[in-house]
Design a protein around this motif. Structure first.
Motif, PDB file in Angstrom:
ATOM      1  N   TRP A 137       0.819  -1.221   0.000  1.00 46.95           N
ATOM      2  CA  TRP A 137       0.000   0.000   0.000  1.00 46.95           C
ATOM      3  C   TRP A 137       0.847   1.264   0.000  1.00 46.95           C
ATOM      4  O   TRP A 137       0.409   2.308  -0.478  1.00 46.95           O
TER       5      TRP A 137
ATOM      6  N   PRO B 194       1.880   2.454  -3.958  1.00 43.26           N
ATOM      7  CA  PRO B 194       0.860   3.216  -4.698  1.00 43.26           C
ATOM      8  C   PRO B 194       0.485   4.522  -4.027  1.00 43.26           C
ATOM      9  O   PRO B 194       0.199   5.507  -4.714  1.00 43.26           O
ATOM     10  N   LEU B 195       0.500   4.553  -2.685  1.00 43.12           N
ATOM     11  CA  LEU B 195       0.190   5.807  -1.992  1.00 43.12           C
ATOM     12  C   LEU B 195       1.251   6.863  -2.295  1.00 43.12           C
ATOM     13  O   LEU B 195       0.932   8.042  -2.524  1.00 43.12           O
TER      14      LEU B 195
ATOM     15  N   LEU C  39       3.105   7.050  -4.993  1.00 43.90           N
ATOM     16  CA  LEU C  39       2.917   7.489  -6.375  1.00 43.90           C
ATOM     17  C   LEU C  39       1.752   8.466  -6.481  1.00 43.90           C
ATOM     18  O   LEU C  39       1.831   9.471  -7.206  1.00 43.90           O
ATOM     19  N   LEU C  40       0.676   8.181  -5.762  1.00 41.86           N
ATOM     20  CA  LEU C  40      -0.472   9.086  -5.757  1.00 41.86           C
ATOM     21  C   LEU C  40      -0.077  10.450  -5.205  1.00 41.86           C
ATOM     22  O   LEU C  40      -0.437  11.495  -5.777  1.00 41.86           O
TER      23      LEU C  40
ATOM     24  N   SER D 245      -4.447  13.189 -10.616  1.00 41.13           N
ATOM     25  CA  SER D 245      -3.674  12.473  -9.595  1.00 41.13           C
ATOM     26  C   SER D 245      -4.110  11.017  -9.498  1.00 41.13           C
ATOM     27  O   SER D 245      -3.275  10.106  -9.404  1.00 41.13           O
ATOM     28  N   LEU D 246      -5.415  10.788  -9.517  1.00 41.38           N
ATOM     29  CA  LEU D 246      -5.931   9.422  -9.446  1.00 41.38           C
ATOM     30  C   LEU D 246      -5.551   8.613 -10.683  1.00 41.38           C
ATOM     31  O   LEU D 246      -5.395   7.390 -10.607  1.00 41.38           O
TER      32      LEU D 246
ATOM     33  N   LEU E  68      -2.341   6.847 -10.045  1.00 43.49           N
ATOM     34  CA  LEU E  68      -2.562   5.643  -9.245  1.00 43.49           C
ATOM     35  C   LEU E  68      -3.138   4.514 -10.089  1.00 43.49           C
ATOM     36  O   LEU E  68      -2.686   3.361  -9.995  1.00 43.49           O
TER      37      LEU E  68
ATOM     38  N   TYR F  25      -0.641   2.708 -12.183  1.00 44.61           N
ATOM     39  CA  TYR F  25       0.090   1.709 -11.404  1.00 44.61           C
ATOM     40  C   TYR F  25      -0.735   0.434 -11.258  1.00 44.61           C
ATOM     41  O   TYR F  25      -0.220  -0.675 -11.480  1.00 44.61           O
TER      42      TYR F  25
ATOM     43  N   ALA G 111       3.685   4.449 -13.838  1.00 42.45           N
ATOM     44  CA  ALA G 111       2.968   5.514 -13.132  1.00 42.45           C
ATOM     45  C   ALA G 111       3.835   6.760 -13.003  1.00 42.45           C
ATOM     46  O   ALA G 111       3.336   7.893 -13.134  1.00 42.45           O
TER      47      ALA G 111
END
Length: 474
Positions: A25, A28-29, A31-32, A106-107, A110, A113, A130
């Motif tokens: 988690w 990906p967080l 990268l977001l 931004s999403l 994510l 990815y 990503a």
């Protein structure tokens, strides 16, 4: 083999305890947050409406105050509702009318990815894709302006990711003996993909291109690798087609119509309603409103057909992949004594521009990767390469049928798949780690170099000229 799943990772998910490791988690967080940091940085600048914000942001403000736009709509309402939500929360400010689009952009980082994880089965390669989207100039500039393309891109990538989730959920129990009903219905993720496609079409009609891509991908999923006879395969193909009509046509159509709820509820304040009332027909039945709504959709087709193709930054679709003609959307300069006397928005002797230009470090290498993807798809039956290639072609080739020039930012929804294409080519190369590191370093350097013309930072004329590599960029 279209959409055939690569072999799963062999590393354990979480050891004997079954708990997932932190990176599952945290990566990906991160990268977001990186994508959001670039998109939300100084989002209130420029401090005025620029380019097509004067249409979309104004329509969105009408949604907040009237429930429907005052003028004749040029696009479906959903993307403008995303802009309106930001205005509702943060007020009629530059940040307010851009924040919804910035969140969508931004999403998208994510979701790139997550899509890469489904295609590559390895977090490092998915993260690289990503990162390339986070650093790309077209993805960045489209996420920092109150327009519709970044919102459209979000729903397109969401739909493709859900198709891949459907593949993995459905193929787990699939085989030559699987009932045809299973191919007809798919998993719940296929229907969620149809919902996402409806959201895309309700943002811009070009979301229809993604419906074609999703249909081809699902058909490939269902027919690949089953080793069924011709008769059984034909019946399965018909079952998939019939199910696809429900999931990818009827569901999106229902979502599209539902997106006009504000128009139906506030019909009297709409452009069509005001015109009808001026003609003495203020009291209309629901059936009459439906007839009028259908007429507005037909008028919308005519509007886009009649739209002038003489804008200086319009270009033909064949030039979009190699960045032939980027679009200048913002310009402030203070170069002459007259500019200084009138008051400048930028320091004297500088020029600030925002150019919707894709990163050459992503787009040009991605063009070189195209033959690799084609070879992998046809000769090696690489499902990941075929999935990416089909989606890219579906988002690009139909624009040739328009019969007139468009804008290069119409390819914003293709940016995540360009990144995935380049990463796939690197991943299957002889030197994946070396090339992967080189691609990342090149894109980081390109971001630092081009950031001023992506973020509207003041530059001297000489510094600006350094960033205009092609004469067609001017």
């Amino acid at each position: 083999m279209l959409l055939a799943a690569p072999a799963a990772e062999q590393s354990p998910a979480g050891g004997a305890s079954g708990r997932r490791p932190l990176w599952v988690w945290a990566l990906p967080l991160t990268l977001l947050l990186l994508g959001a940091a670039l998109r939300f940085w100084a989002l209130g600048d420029p401090g005025r409406l620029y380019f097509d914000e004067k249409y979309y942001a104004q329509d969105a403000r009408d949604y907040v105050t009237r429930g429907v736009e005052e003028g004749r709509p040029a696009h479906p309402p959903l993307g403008k509702w995303v802009i309106a939500l930001g205005i509702q929360v943060f007020g009629w400010t530059p940040f307010g009318w851009r924040v919804g689009v910035a969140l969508a952009g931004s999403l998208t980082v994510l979701l790139t990815y997550l899509t890469g994880r489904r295609l590559f089965r390895h977090p490092a390669w998915a993260a690289l894709a990503a990162l390339l989207v986070a650093l790309d100039g077209l993805a960045l500039t489209s996420s920092r302006i109150a327009m519709l393309d970044a919102v459209l891109a979000l729903f397109v990538v969401l739909a493709v990711w859900l198709v891949l989730v459907d593949r993995d959920a459905h193929r787990a129990g699939g085989g030559a003996g699987e009932p045809l009903r299973s191919s007809f219905m798919g998993s719940r993720y296929r229907w969620l993909a149809g919902l996402a496609l409806g959201l895309a079409v309700a943002t811009k009609w070009s979301g229809l291109l993604a419906i074609g891509a999703a249909a081809l991908l699902v058909l490939g999923t269902e027919l690949a690798g089953r080793r069924e006879g011709i008769g059984r395969a034909t019946r399965r193909g018909l079952a998939v087609t019939a199910g696809g009509v429900l999931a990818f046509l009827l569901v999106p159509a229902a979502v599209y119509v539902a997106s006009f709820t504000g128009w139906f509820v506030n019909y009297a304040d709409s452009h069509a309603g005001v015109q009808a009332c001026e003609a003495g027909e203020c009291d209309t039945s629901f059936g009459q409103r439906v007839d009028t709504w259908v007429d507005t959709q037909v008028d919308l087709v005519g509007f886009h057909q009649r739209l002038e193709a003489t804008h200086p930054y319009r270009s033909d679709p064949q030039g979009w992949p190699w960045l032939e003609r980027p679009v200048l959307v913002y310009l402030e300069r203070c170069l002459s004594p007259e500019d200084v006397d009138e008051g400048c928005a930028v320091p004297a002797g500088t020029d600030a521009r925002i150019v919707m230009l894709g990163s050459p470090a992503l787009w040009w290498p991605a063009l070189l990767a195209a033959p690799v993807l084609l070879w992998r798809s046809v000769v090696r039956r690489d499902g990941a390469a075929a999935t990416i290639g089909v989606t890219l072609l579906a988002l690009w080739l139909p624009w040739f049928a328009a019969g007139k020039p468009g804008y290069s930012f119409y390819l914003v929804p293709a940016v995540p798949f360009l990144a995935l294409a380049l990463v796939r080519a690197v991943q299957v190369s002889r030197w994946p780690r070396l090339l992967g590191g080189g691609v990342l370093a090149l894109n980081l350097a390109a971001f630092v170099f081009f950031a001023p013309i992506w973020l509207g930072l003041p530059l001297t004329p000489d510094s600006l000229d350094l960033r205009y590599w092609l004469d067609s960029w001017r």
